[in-house]
Motif scaffolding. Structure first.
Motif, PDB file in Angstrom:
ATOM      1  N   GLY A 399       0.797  -1.215   0.000  1.00 28.96           N
ATOM      2  CA  GLY A 399       0.000   0.000   0.000  1.00 28.96           C
ATOM      3  C   GLY A 399       0.828   1.262   0.000  1.00 28.96           C
ATOM      4  O   GLY A 399       0.292   2.338   0.212  1.00 28.96           O
ATOM      5  N   SER A 401       3.286   4.278  -1.722  1.00 26.37           N
ATOM      6  CA  SER A 401       3.276   4.993  -2.991  1.00 26.37           C
ATOM      7  C   SER A 401       4.277   4.372  -3.956  1.00 26.37           C
ATOM      8  O   SER A 401       5.392   4.018  -3.561  1.00 26.37           O
ATOM      9  N   ASN A 685      -3.874   3.846  -7.999  1.00 28.79           N
ATOM     10  CA  ASN A 685      -4.759   3.643  -6.848  1.00 28.79           C
ATOM     11  C   ASN A 685      -4.716   2.202  -6.340  1.00 28.79           C
ATOM     12  O   ASN A 685      -4.799   1.954  -5.134  1.00 28.79           O
ATOM     13  N   LEU A 688      -1.586   2.023  -4.299  1.00 32.70           N
ATOM     14  CA  LEU A 688      -1.706   2.796  -3.059  1.00 32.70           C
ATOM     15  C   LEU A 688      -2.561   2.072  -2.020  1.00 32.70           C
ATOM     16  O   LEU A 688      -2.269   2.111  -0.819  1.00 32.70           O
ATOM     17  N   ASN A 689      -3.610   1.410  -2.493  1.00 37.75           N
ATOM     18  CA  ASN A 689      -4.559   0.765  -1.588  1.00 37.75           C
ATOM     19  C   ASN A 689      -4.383  -0.744  -1.504  1.00 37.75           C
ATOM     20  O   ASN A 689      -5.217  -1.432  -0.906  1.00 37.75           O
ATOM     21  N   ASN A 690      -3.298  -1.244  -2.136  1.00 36.49           N
ATOM     22  CA  ASN A 690      -2.997  -2.675  -2.116  1.00 36.49           C
ATOM     23  C   ASN A 690      -4.194  -3.499  -2.580  1.00 36.49           C
ATOM     24  O   ASN A 690      -4.600  -4.468  -1.955  1.00 36.49           O
ATOM     25  N   LYS A 691      -4.759  -3.088  -3.718  1.00 38.11           N
ATOM     26  CA  LYS A 691      -5.912  -3.770  -4.294  1.00 38.11           C
ATOM     27  C   LYS A 691      -5.505  -4.474  -5.584  1.00 38.11           C
ATOM     28  O   LYS A 691      -4.419  -4.236  -6.118  1.00 38.11           O
TER      29      LYS A 691
END
Length: 717
Positions: A399, A401, A685, A688-691
């Protein structure tokens, strides 16, 4: 390394500290001893760079037409961005070089470290050139003479086209450096030479070489003089080596020639030709193209494929060797034309002073520095004080940057990838390019702190957790695998790879990392599925339970047959390299799970004009019509979707029409938007959100597989 370049945006001639090029297959890395300024060509580049935008447009009317056409099809915004991107990249100066071979690429034959060679390299401490653009110096040839080889080959090629025989009489019009070299070579060939110029000193120089020289004045008639010297018969031929827009030289040349004389244009002149002048004497006129056969041929210059000597006796490389042998045999001594010389360290002040001087003829740049050939990362923070690189070692999939290392800084990277990464706040730490110049200027312009020519320094950098790949297509597979194995997130520009073996290798690597619980992140830049108009259409038809039909028409236009994209071993062909975009678009709009594939194509010269039909397991059907035989006045891309009484039409990704039972609705964007920024934003994104990645890896593999299969069925792979 120091390198001299010409800005196209009124920054003038710039001496930069660029990166040393990285040696690749078929190439030779040379440390420069000296380089020769081609005053005619380089002064035109300097003057063009200094011109304002209006004057630039006047000098290139064909380019203006292309800009106007692009505005009509793509809109004003994208056109301005494309033009600015072109002007942002400076032009390397020079093409006459002598130096020492310091590294030889794979597959190069006949050259070894330490060889002294001439090449068409520029004004740079180190140059990277193809093996066919070099020639070794024979024993006894000085580097001061050898540095004139490439420019002399331009003169020699013009002479070869004129087919002189011993004792014939030729006129040389224009006594700049190429004109002086032409005079010497004609005399070495046993010809009698008449030489004309406005500059008395240059005429004197030609006389010293053995020509009959005359200064052009208002009351002097060069035609009468040539006829007098030739006893009224006229000269056998004329070589025009001047640079003028006037038509007078072509008329004078015709009038002074004998019947069936030959006129060769080596320089630049007005070409308003009088038919009567040429008709009555059956004169031959030909334009000489640079320094010989092979010039501007990518197979010869880039891939190292030579012409058989039995069919093409004098290639550009053989012309180089011929000039060097004339020097070795004391038949030709071009170093006598040296009038100025300075060191590369002083080029920022001396270059413009000497190139604009009418007294200058042969201008040499010397290279006395002893720089190593280490391809270390170049730090640009001296130029970019406001931007500091991260010093924190980063891990992926947590997660954090993304800290990006960009591999490749071609036009697409400069125009699309870098600006959109910056808009999304992504930190780009280092940019890599093979030759160094584009990487250096991309970094400088975009406040990227580092540039390099060694991509491994990026992949092995612990402070970089994300690799963005924008190199030629044949390198994608290897770079993807290397980056994944080094625990990096990967964004690769399409295509993922260019053949089945490469795809299998990527899948094996990815699955192995999954089995080790390393959660690899892989994304391909299929941007059109992220375009705003595409998303609107997808949202609407997703509400339907009925199958849809989609027709995509691409007015692709022709590419030159030797374009790298057409090479199945480098670009993979247009189907794999470009049509994959539209296979992904069908996949996204119609719901994935492709069932069957059908292909058809035109034969002969239009083999890149083809159709692909895909059926899907949900009953939907899609067709891609990719045509190269259209017209630029028509929109480049059109997407039409049919679903339950509704038709959606996306034109060039700047307007959307919805035809339905309640009428017609229109949606128009201010600018063309093919989804580039949204693609980068969703990738960023997800990190950043570890998705999960915006496109699942199985979809990426499936789309790549379909593109490769279609290419094989069309016989393009």
């Amino acid at each position: 390394m120091k390198q001299l370049v010409q800005s196209l945006k009124n920054e003038g001639t710039i001496l930069i500290e660029s990166d040393i090029p990285k040696v690749s297959s078929g190439k030779i890395l040379i440390k420069t001893i000296s380089s020769l300024v081609s005053t005619g060509t380089e002064k035109m580049l300097v003057d063009f760079g200094a011109a304002n935008y209006l004057d630039k447009a006047r000098q290139q009317p064909d380019k203006v037409k292309q800009v106007i056409q692009k505005i009509k099809t793509d809109g004003l915004g994208p056109t301005i961005e494309a033009v600015q991107n072109k002007l942002d990249m400076p032009i390397p100066l020079g093409y006459c070089n002598v130096g020492t071979v310091c590294e030889v690429g794979k597959g190069v034959k006949g050259y070894s470290t330490g060889d002294i060679v001439v090449s068409n390299g520029g004004h740079s401490e180190y140059i990277l050139v193809s093996e066919n653009l070099c020639a070794k110096l024979p024993n006894g040839v000085s580097t001061d003479d050898a540095v004139f080889t490439v420019l002399s080959s331009i003169a020699l090629q013009g002479i070869r086209l004129s087919k002189p025989t011993m004792g014939e009489m030729f006129v040389v019009m224009g006594l700049g450096l190429v004109g002086q070299l032409t005079v010497q070579l004609l005399i070495a060939n046993g010809c009698r030479v008449i030489a004309y110029d406005f500059n008395a000193d240059r005429v004197k120089c030609a006389i010293e070489s053995g020509a009959k020289g005359f200064v052009l004045t208002d009351d002097f008639d060069p035609v009468s003089e040539a006829n007098l010297i030739s006893n009224g018969f006229g000269v056998d031929g004329v070589l025009i080596t001047a640079n003028t827009s006037s038509n007078i030289l072509i008329k004078q040349s015709a009038n002074m020639c004998r019947k069936r004389g030959r006129i060769i244009l080596v320089g630049v002149t007005g070409l308003n030709i009088s038919r009567d002048d040429f008709y009555e004497k059956e004169l031959t006129f030909q334009v000489s193209s640079s320094y010989g056969p092979g010039r501007y041929e990518s197979n010869y210059e880039e891939k190292g494929l030579d012409y058989p000597i039995g069919f093409v006796r004098w290639t550009e490389q053989r012309n180089f060797a011929s000039i060097l042998q004339l020097i070795a045999n004391n038949k030709f001594s071009p170093s006598k034309f040296i009038t100025d010389r300075f060191d590369i360290a002083d080029a920022s002040t001396e270059y413009n002073k000497t190139i604009k001087s009418t007294d200058s003829l042969g201008i040499l740049i010397d290279y006395k520095t002893n720089q190593s050939t280490d391809n270390s990362i170049k730090n640009l923070n001296n130029d970019i004080n406001s931007f500091q690189p991260s010093n924190t070692t980063l891990e992926i999939s947590t997660g954090l940057s993304p800290i990006v290392g960009l591999l490749g800084s071609g036009e697409y990277a400069r125009r699309v990838l870098i600006p959109n990464l910056k808009k999304e706040g992504v930190e780009i730490k280092t940019v890599a390019s093979q030759h160094g110049l584009s990487g250096y200027f991309s970094a400088r312009k975009n406040k990227i702190p580092n540039s390099t020519t060694d991509y491994k320094k990026i992949i092995n950098d612990p402070n970089i957790n994300t690799i963005v790949i924008s190199t030629r297509h044949n390198t994608h597979s290897e770079l993807v695998i290397e980056a994944l194995n080094n625990n990096k997130n990967v964004f690769v520009e399409k295509p993922l790879c260019i053949n089945e073996e490469e795809l299998s290798n990527i899948q094996d690597c990815y699955n192995k990392l999954l089995s080790q619980n390393k959660n690899p992140k892989l994304m391909v830049g299929f941007n059109r599925r992220f375009a705003p108009h595409t998303i609107k259409v997808k949202k609407y038809i997703s509400q339907s339970t009925k199958p849809s039909t989609c027709v995509i028409t691409v007015n692709a236009g022709k590419l030159n047959s030797d374009h790298w994209l057409n090479d199945p071993h480098i670009g993979g062909g247009r189907l794999i390299g470009e049509v994959c975009h539209f296979i992904d678009l069908l996949y996204f709009i119609l719901g994935g799970d492709i069932d069957k594939l059908y292909t058809s194509q035109m034969e002969d010269s239009s083999r890149d004009s083809l159709s692909i039909s895909l059926t899907f397991k949900n009953g939907s059907m899609g067709v891609i019509n990719y045509f190269c035989n259209g017209n630029k006045a028509f929109p480049k891309e059109r997407v039409e979707v049919f679903n339950e009484g509704n038709i959606f039409q996306i034109n060039n990704f700047n307007n959307l029409k919805h035809f339905s039972q309640v009428g017609l609705k229109k949606s128009r964007s201010f600018m063309q938007d093919k989804g580039h920024r949204n693609c980068i934003r969703d990738f960023n994104n997800a990190l950043l959100n570890n998705k999960p990645m915006p496109i699942h890896h199985e979809e990426i593999f499936d789309i790549s597989r379909i593109a490769i299969r279609a290419s094989i069925e069309c016989g393009l792979s």
